[in-house]
Write an enzyme that holds these catalytic residues in place. Structure first.
Site, PDB file in Angstrom:
ATOM      1  N   PRO A  39       0.790  -1.231   0.000  1.00  0.00           N
ATOM      2  CA  PRO A  39       0.000   0.000   0.000  1.00  0.00           C
ATOM      3  C   PRO A  39       0.820   1.278   0.000  1.00  0.00           C
ATOM      4  O   PRO A  39       1.828   1.374   0.712  1.00  0.00           O
ATOM      5  CB  PRO A  39      -0.804  -0.085   1.296  1.00  0.00           C
ATOM      6  N   ASN A  40       0.366   2.216  -0.795  1.00  0.00           N
ATOM      7  CA  ASN A  40       0.879   3.594  -0.869  1.00  0.00           C
ATOM      8  C   ASN A  40       2.230   3.729  -1.565  1.00  0.00           C
ATOM      9  O   ASN A  40       2.698   4.841  -1.792  1.00  0.00           O
ATOM     10  CB  ASN A  40       0.957   4.239   0.533  1.00  0.00           C
ATOM     11  N   ARG A  47       5.217  11.109  -2.401  1.00  0.00           N
ATOM     12  CA  ARG A  47       4.817  10.839  -1.011  1.00  0.00           C
ATOM     13  C   ARG A  47       5.992  11.110  -0.066  1.00  0.00           C
ATOM     14  O   ARG A  47       7.052  10.479  -0.184  1.00  0.00           O
ATOM     15  CB  ARG A  47       4.430   9.357  -0.909  1.00  0.00           C
ATOM     16  N   TYR A  52      10.974   9.096   1.858  1.00  0.00           N
ATOM     17  CA  TYR A  52      11.008   8.005   0.883  1.00  0.00           C
ATOM     18  C   TYR A  52      11.778   8.322  -0.393  1.00  0.00           C
ATOM     19  O   TYR A  52      11.905   7.462  -1.269  1.00  0.00           O
ATOM     20  CB  TYR A  52       9.577   7.567   0.539  1.00  0.00           C
ATOM     21  N   ASN A 102       8.410  -5.282  -0.389  1.00  0.00           N
ATOM     22  CA  ASN A 102       8.186  -4.159   0.532  1.00  0.00           C
ATOM     23  C   ASN A 102       6.692  -4.146   0.838  1.00  0.00           C
ATOM     24  O   ASN A 102       5.890  -3.669   0.026  1.00  0.00           O
ATOM     25  CB  ASN A 102       8.621  -2.831  -0.084  1.00  0.00           C
ATOM     26  N   ALA A 105       2.817  -0.541   4.872  1.00  0.00           N
ATOM     27  CA  ALA A 105       2.261  -0.581   6.229  1.00  0.00           C
ATOM     28  C   ALA A 105       1.793  -1.977   6.634  1.00  0.00           C
ATOM     29  O   ALA A 105       1.679  -2.280   7.840  1.00  0.00           O
ATOM     30  CB  ALA A 105       1.101   0.405   6.333  1.00  0.00           C
ATOM     31  N   ASP A 115       1.165 -15.135   5.979  1.00  0.00           N
ATOM     32  CA  ASP A 115       0.798 -16.528   5.700  1.00  0.00           C
ATOM     33  C   ASP A 115       0.885 -16.855   4.214  1.00  0.00           C
ATOM     34  O   ASP A 115       1.224 -17.981   3.835  1.00  0.00           O
ATOM     35  CB  ASP A 115      -0.617 -16.817   6.223  1.00  0.00           C
ATOM     36  N   GLU A 126      13.003  -8.774   2.734  1.00  0.00           N
ATOM     37  CA  GLU A 126      12.109  -7.691   3.147  1.00  0.00           C
ATOM     38  C   GLU A 126      12.863  -6.372   2.928  1.00  0.00           C
ATOM     39  O   GLU A 126      14.012  -6.239   3.345  1.00  0.00           O
ATOM     40  CB  GLU A 126      11.783  -7.879   4.633  1.00  0.00           C
ATOM     41  N   HIS A 128      12.674  -2.051   3.166  1.00  0.00           N
ATOM     42  CA  HIS A 128      12.033  -0.789   3.536  1.00  0.00           C
ATOM     43  C   HIS A 128      12.945   0.358   3.139  1.00  0.00           C
ATOM     44  O   HIS A 128      14.136   0.349   3.489  1.00  0.00           O
ATOM     45  CB  HIS A 128      11.756  -0.730   5.042  1.00  0.00           C
ATOM     46  N   ARG A 135      11.890   5.280  13.457  1.00  0.00           N
ATOM     47  CA  ARG A 135      10.608   5.974  13.335  1.00  0.00           C
ATOM     48  C   ARG A 135       9.676   5.580  14.486  1.00  0.00           C
ATOM     49  O   ARG A 135      10.122   5.125  15.533  1.00  0.00           O
ATOM     50  CB  ARG A 135      10.020   5.680  11.952  1.00  0.00           C
TER      51      ARG A 135
END
Ligand code: DQA
Length: 181
Positions: A39-40, A47, A52, A102, A105, A115, A126, A128, A135
């Site tokens: 998301p986003n 953004r 970012y 990534n 959220a 899962d 992973e 980010h 943060r």
């Protein structure tokens, strides 16, 4: 250890298949890396650029694909703001060799996406862009870190490119155990 299709399989195919069938043989056997953004992340570039960065998602996807293509690895990319779509997409791509993820959220909330990743049994990194540990407290917990091969956090776009390079090495069987990383 995880099942992977090796680039040495390609050499095998070169020798055994007549020239006209090489292309289709390649498309069936070329290793595939998935790049999945949650998301986003479609808003990247505009953004919160101080957190970012200024690069947009298509530019990141192109750069990651370029690293992989150099090594004759296919790259499939997808972004969604919907948890269900992300899960469905993973189910549809369960034959891939490696995943760069990534979760946005959903990192901090989604047992469903966790899962799904466990269910398809694809090794993954992973990623980010921001250093989530510097943060808010709610970003310090991840539902993915303990099941990932590793995590790249706070390195911006470079994290995606390093992750792509790691995926290349992983697929070429150079970095499959922690000691070799
Ligand atoms: C993020 C960090 C998450 O906490 C946040 O919700 C995002 C982006 C990152 O790339 O830094 O959407 O995953």
């Amino acid at each position: 250890s995880f099942p992977t299709r090796r680039s040495s399989d390609l050499a095998q195919i070169d020798n055994n298949y007549p020239a006209h069938s090489i292309n289709s043989a390649y498309s069936q056997t070329m290793p595939t890396v998935l790049l999945l953004n949650g998301p986003n992340l479609n808003l990247l570039g505009t953004r919160e650029p101080e957190i970012y960065g200024s690069m947009n998602l298509s530019e990141i996807e192109e750069q990651v694909s370029a690293v992989l293509h150099e090594h004759k690895i296919e790259c499939e990319t997808f972004q969604s703001n919907s948890e269900g779509e992300l899960i469905d997409w993973l189910h549809q791509h369960k034959n891939a060799d490696f995943l760069l993820l990534n979760p946005g959220a959903l990192t901090h909330t989604s047992i469903g996406l966790r899962d799904a990743v466990l269910g398809i049994e694809i090794p993954f990194l992973e990623i980010h862009l921001s250093n989530v540990h510097q943060r808010e407290e709610f970003r310090h917990h991840s539902f993915f870190s303990d099941i990932a091969v590793g995590s790249l956090v706070g390195l911006g776009v470079k994290g995606y490119l390093l992750a792509a390079q790691f995926a290349v090495d992983f697929i070429e069987q150079k970095g499959t155990s922690a000691g070799n990383r």
